[in-house]
Write a protein that holds these residues in place. Sequence first.
Motif, PDB file in Angstrom:
ATOM      1  N   ASN A 197       3.069 -12.961  -4.605  1.00 45.16           N
ATOM      2  CA  ASN A 197       2.440 -13.806  -3.584  1.00 45.16           C
ATOM      3  C   ASN A 197       1.005 -13.379  -3.258  1.00 45.16           C
ATOM      4  O   ASN A 197       0.452 -13.813  -2.263  1.00 45.16           O
ATOM      5  CB  ASN A 197       3.309 -13.903  -2.325  1.00 45.16           C
ATOM      6  CG  ASN A 197       3.473 -12.576  -1.619  1.00 45.16           C
ATOM      7  OD1 ASN A 197       2.970 -11.558  -2.088  1.00 45.16           O
ATOM      8  ND2 ASN A 197       4.156 -12.568  -0.491  1.00 45.16           N
TER       9      ASN A 197
ATOM     10  N   SER B 237       3.790  -6.976  -0.184  1.00 40.16           N
ATOM     11  CA  SER B 237       3.999  -8.004  -1.195  1.00 40.16           C
ATOM     12  C   SER B 237       5.045  -7.562  -2.197  1.00 40.16           C
ATOM     13  O   SER B 237       5.941  -8.320  -2.563  1.00 40.16           O
ATOM     14  CB  SER B 237       2.683  -8.298  -1.903  1.00 40.16           C
ATOM     15  OG  SER B 237       2.881  -9.254  -2.904  1.00 40.16           O
ATOM     16  N   ASN B 238       4.927  -6.351  -2.704  1.00 41.96           N
ATOM     17  CA  ASN B 238       5.915  -5.840  -3.656  1.00 41.96           C
ATOM     18  C   ASN B 238       5.833  -4.322  -3.668  1.00 41.96           C
ATOM     19  O   ASN B 238       4.941  -3.736  -4.267  1.00 41.96           O
ATOM     20  CB  ASN B 238       5.652  -6.408  -5.050  1.00 41.96           C
ATOM     21  CG  ASN B 238       6.785  -6.108  -6.006  1.00 41.96           C
ATOM     22  OD1 ASN B 238       7.559  -5.182  -5.791  1.00 41.96           O
ATOM     23  ND2 ASN B 238       6.892  -6.893  -7.048  1.00 41.96           N
TER      24      ASN B 238
ATOM     25  N   MET C  95       2.448  -8.458  -7.836  1.00 46.37           N
ATOM     26  CA  MET C  95       2.665  -8.933  -6.468  1.00 46.37           C
ATOM     27  C   MET C  95       2.566 -10.454  -6.547  1.00 46.37           C
ATOM     28  O   MET C  95       1.464 -11.002  -6.574  1.00 46.37           O
ATOM     29  CB  MET C  95       1.579  -8.392  -5.545  1.00 46.37           C
ATOM     30  CG  MET C  95       1.465  -6.883  -5.580  1.00 46.37           C
ATOM     31  SD  MET C  95       0.161  -6.298  -4.465  1.00 46.37           S
ATOM     32  CE  MET C  95      -1.302  -6.786  -5.352  1.00 46.37           C
TER      33      MET C  95
ATOM     34  N   GLY D  75       6.829  -9.934   4.375  1.00 45.58           N
ATOM     35  CA  GLY D  75       5.701  -9.085   4.038  1.00 45.58           C
ATOM     36  C   GLY D  75       4.702  -9.704   3.087  1.00 45.58           C
ATOM     37  O   GLY D  75       4.972 -10.699   2.439  1.00 45.58           O
ATOM     38  N   GLY D  76       3.530  -9.086   3.041  1.00 44.78           N
ATOM     39  CA  GLY D  76       2.515  -9.483   2.072  1.00 44.78           C
ATOM     40  C   GLY D  76       1.566 -10.569   2.520  1.00 44.78           C
ATOM     41  O   GLY D  76       0.549 -10.781   1.884  1.00 44.78           O
ATOM     42  N   THR D  77       1.899 -11.276   3.606  1.00 44.74           N
ATOM     43  CA  THR D  77       0.961 -12.274   4.104  1.00 44.74           C
ATOM     44  C   THR D  77       0.810 -12.118   5.612  1.00 44.74           C
ATOM     45  O   THR D  77       1.693 -11.582   6.279  1.00 44.74           O
ATOM     46  CB  THR D  77       1.436 -13.716   3.836  1.00 44.74           C
ATOM     47  OG1 THR D  77       2.739 -13.863   4.379  1.00 44.74           O
ATOM     48  CG2 THR D  77       1.465 -14.039   2.360  1.00 44.74           C
TER      49      THR D  77
ATOM     50  N   ARG E 266      -5.931  -3.207   1.887  1.00 41.54           N
ATOM     51  CA  ARG E 266      -5.393  -3.867   0.691  1.00 41.54           C
ATOM     52  C   ARG E 266      -4.065  -3.226   0.293  1.00 41.54           C
ATOM     53  O   ARG E 266      -3.169  -3.895  -0.216  1.00 41.54           O
ATOM     54  CB  ARG E 266      -6.384  -3.811  -0.474  1.00 41.54           C
ATOM     55  CG  ARG E 266      -7.725  -4.469  -0.238  1.00 41.54           C
ATOM     56  CD  ARG E 266      -7.677  -5.698   0.592  1.00 41.54           C
ATOM     57  NE  ARG E 266      -7.003  -6.829  -0.044  1.00 41.54           N
ATOM     58  CZ  ARG E 266      -6.668  -7.948   0.591  1.00 41.54           C
ATOM     59  NH1 ARG E 266      -6.914  -8.071   1.883  1.00 41.54           N
ATOM     60  NH2 ARG E 266      -6.068  -8.915  -0.047  1.00 41.54           N
TER      61      ARG E 266
ATOM     62  N   PHE F 278      -1.245  -4.707   2.309  1.00 41.38           N
ATOM     63  CA  PHE F 278      -0.808  -5.982   1.722  1.00 41.38           C
ATOM     64  C   PHE F 278       0.025  -5.740   0.467  1.00 41.38           C
ATOM     65  O   PHE F 278       1.043  -6.402   0.245  1.00 41.38           O
ATOM     66  CB  PHE F 278      -2.022  -6.851   1.369  1.00 41.38           C
ATOM     67  CG  PHE F 278      -2.555  -7.643   2.528  1.00 41.38           C
ATOM     68  CD1 PHE F 278      -1.989  -8.871   2.846  1.00 41.38           C
ATOM     69  CD2 PHE F 278      -3.603  -7.178   3.300  1.00 41.38           C
ATOM     70  CE1 PHE F 278      -2.470  -9.614   3.914  1.00 41.38           C
ATOM     71  CE2 PHE F 278      -4.080  -7.906   4.370  1.00 41.38           C
ATOM     72  CZ  PHE F 278      -3.513  -9.132   4.685  1.00 41.38           C
ATOM     73  N   ALA F 279      -0.398  -4.791  -0.367  1.00 37.41           N
ATOM     74  CA  ALA F 279       0.307  -4.532  -1.625  1.00 37.41           C
ATOM     75  C   ALA F 279       1.736  -4.080  -1.359  1.00 37.41           C
ATOM     76  O   ALA F 279       2.684  -4.559  -1.992  1.00 37.41           O
ATOM     77  CB  ALA F 279      -0.448  -3.483  -2.441  1.00 37.41           C
TER      78      ALA F 279
END
Lengths: 329, 500
Positions: free
Chosen positions: B345, A207-208, B343, A273-275, A200, A203-204
């Motif tokens: 997305n 994402s940002n 975040m 990023g993020g997906t 997780r 992903f974080a």
Amino acid sequence: MNPTKSLLFSRLLRAINVVGPFFGLLLVLGLFSLSAEVRPYLFTGGNFKIILIQTVIVAIGALGMTIIIVSGGIDLSVGSAVAMSSVLGATLLVEGYSTTVTILFTVLAGGLIGLLNGLMIAGFRMMPFIVTLGTMGIVRGGAKWLSGNQTVNNPPGTPLNGIMARLRPTELFPLPLGVWIALALAIILAVVMRRTVFGRHVFAIGSNEATARLCGIRVPMQKVLIYTLAGLFFGLAGLMQLSRLTQGDPTVAVGLELDIIAAVVIGGASLSGGTGSVLGSMIGALIMAVLRNGSNQMGWQNFTQEIIIGIVIIMAVGLDMLRQGRTKR
Amino acid sequence: MNPRLRIINVRKSFGATCALKNVSFEVAPGEVHALIGENGAGKSTLMKILSGAHLPDSGQIELNGQAFIPLNPLHAKRSGVAMIYQELMLAPHLSVEENILLGEEPATLGWVNRVRRRDLAWQALAELQHETIPLDVPVNTLTIAEQQIVEIARSLIGEPKVLIMDEPTSSLTKVDTENLFGVIDRLRRRGVSVIYISHFLEECQRIADRFTVLRDGESVATGSMAATNLHEIITLMVGRELSEIYPRTPHKIGEAVLELRELAGQTKPQAVNLKLRAGEILGIAGLVGAGRTETLRGSFGLDRLKSGAVLVRSVEATNATPSARWRGGIGILSEDRKEEGLMLNRSIADNLTLTRYGPLTRWGFIQRSRQWHAAQDWMTLLEVRAQGPGQTVGELSGGNQQKIAMGRLLHHEATVLLLDEPTRGIDVGSKAQIYRLIGQLASQGKAILFVSSYLPELMGMCDSIGVMCRGVLSEVRPVEEWTESGIIAAAIGQSSSTSS
């Protein structure tokens, strides 16, 4: 909507997101089967075996690359890392080291390259693109230096040659060990990415990154970990390369990183990023292999294959943009 | 003399929020006109309309007696309305000369006429009496003050009739400010009308001929600067009724949980002393750029500190990482929810639970259903309007996004909450909910540090308030001892009038 129902709903949405690449795979298979000459051969067990074996190296690389791309990074040094670890593996075998030691060091060599990438990216806050462009050259050069700019043949009869061997070529089973390894690792990584705190956090960060930092994630350490873990996958891909060619070749896998990145992107990951998902990347890798396989059987020239693969990548990313455009509004 | 620019009954709303209700004023040729108002009074919306970034909903604008509706920034500039933003809009790697003529390069068939470009650039600088600035160096090697001169020189290229300057002195030293006033004076003599926007009232008094005060999207007064004293202007800025309802949840103030001693960051803040106690809502007022955000970031370990000490529950813990702060039960809400807070997305559930997965895991694996249920509970409590915990945060409205960002602190069960502009840019209904939530948290004994630029909410919510001005926090005093005009005076560095 109650949470359980909503959870089901979200699983459905995610399934649709995975179905996208899966549908692409079916589409590619369907298009090739239109040709009456190719169809009878395309759907034989023996051919699927070829496709799966051809997928293994890109697939294992794509596992590592998925972690990196989901975290918002990129790694261009994969092809070189594969060449380096395959040369190292062959050299160790020639020097008479045991199979276990050889496997260990081959994989660790990839991890070490990843560690160096990660340390430079996180430590000096350098762009991953530039850092790995640099290591791509360094490692490739290193591999050539290590092997004296020659291929190193595996000693005949080493068990390593069996990992990717194609036994009983007309039937689907038995599949070589390499295919099963790739499959098992994909399942493990999929769970790690979705269900562990480490996953997780990957992903974080993608994402940002600012949010990740704000929320107390140790971003630099995490990045070192990400590139190292991915490097171990690349080292393993090198081992598969070694087994498949039954030799270590310092000039092998040039441009492999681009195939791997393409597989991950076709699988639905965004380069910002993020997906992204492991399953998607695996299907992406399969699509690439089917495209190659089908084109060969159509008797298409190499350049036609290249053009077609290029078009598929652009189409996949275009579809992804459409999907993202919907959520951004 | 006919006015150069005339603004009549301009209105503008964004959805349900009315940014400009009724704005009218005139600017004469060669006049320096100060536009004064609190944060959120509508100054930036008005500027954006004049520079062509937004279209007004109704009302008229006249330029030299002719109707003028700027359609886009280029149209505004070509019509003679130029704008100088607080953050300079220069291309840092290009030379001074290239920047001055950017977009207006003298050229034949696409080939830049470099001799002519040089002449024009030199003329523009000479007009401002700053021809000593070298034309060939990249602008990022110049000082901020010099860069500003370059930006003004650029605006002179289009023969501007009206020049709008937004907070031009906010990053200048005293000497550079004097210098800038000299430049404005020369523009005035050239017949250029200047709209001067600044929080620093003394500067407005020095340079402006007349002023207009904006309050809650309305122009409430226009007058001659010389004939009005500062106190009258401050009263005009504040004179508003408290329209929102602030809950007065009873809460008991306990032990100190967070203490900052002489805290100083790399540039800002310079000296911050405060003691935040359990169950207390402590407000920090001040202008944008005074160092309030930096104080929160520094004490949370997000920015590096230069000196000073941070004590958490009376234990020295100055240099800690954000992760250590979270573990210590401290949570932070970023002022910028899009760039830093969320975040966008990822799903609501992911955003809410990011800092605390512990209770959601079994044998180290996150249980999605637990995560979902936890998220759903917070969404119900916070009255978030969304399809479900799986919806992407970027699809939500600003108010709902902010509730998710706040919800993260609730899920973390933080006992010390650092809130940076928790109600910025959200609708009135969501604001009221956030106020209620803050009140409830305080009554549960949680300590809240509340940074805001909106005075009524600070006055309505806080137990005590400190005012930050240019990196220094004033003495923190009970809210009863403050008046709105006292806070504004302290925020702009007018400490003499706080006693009134």
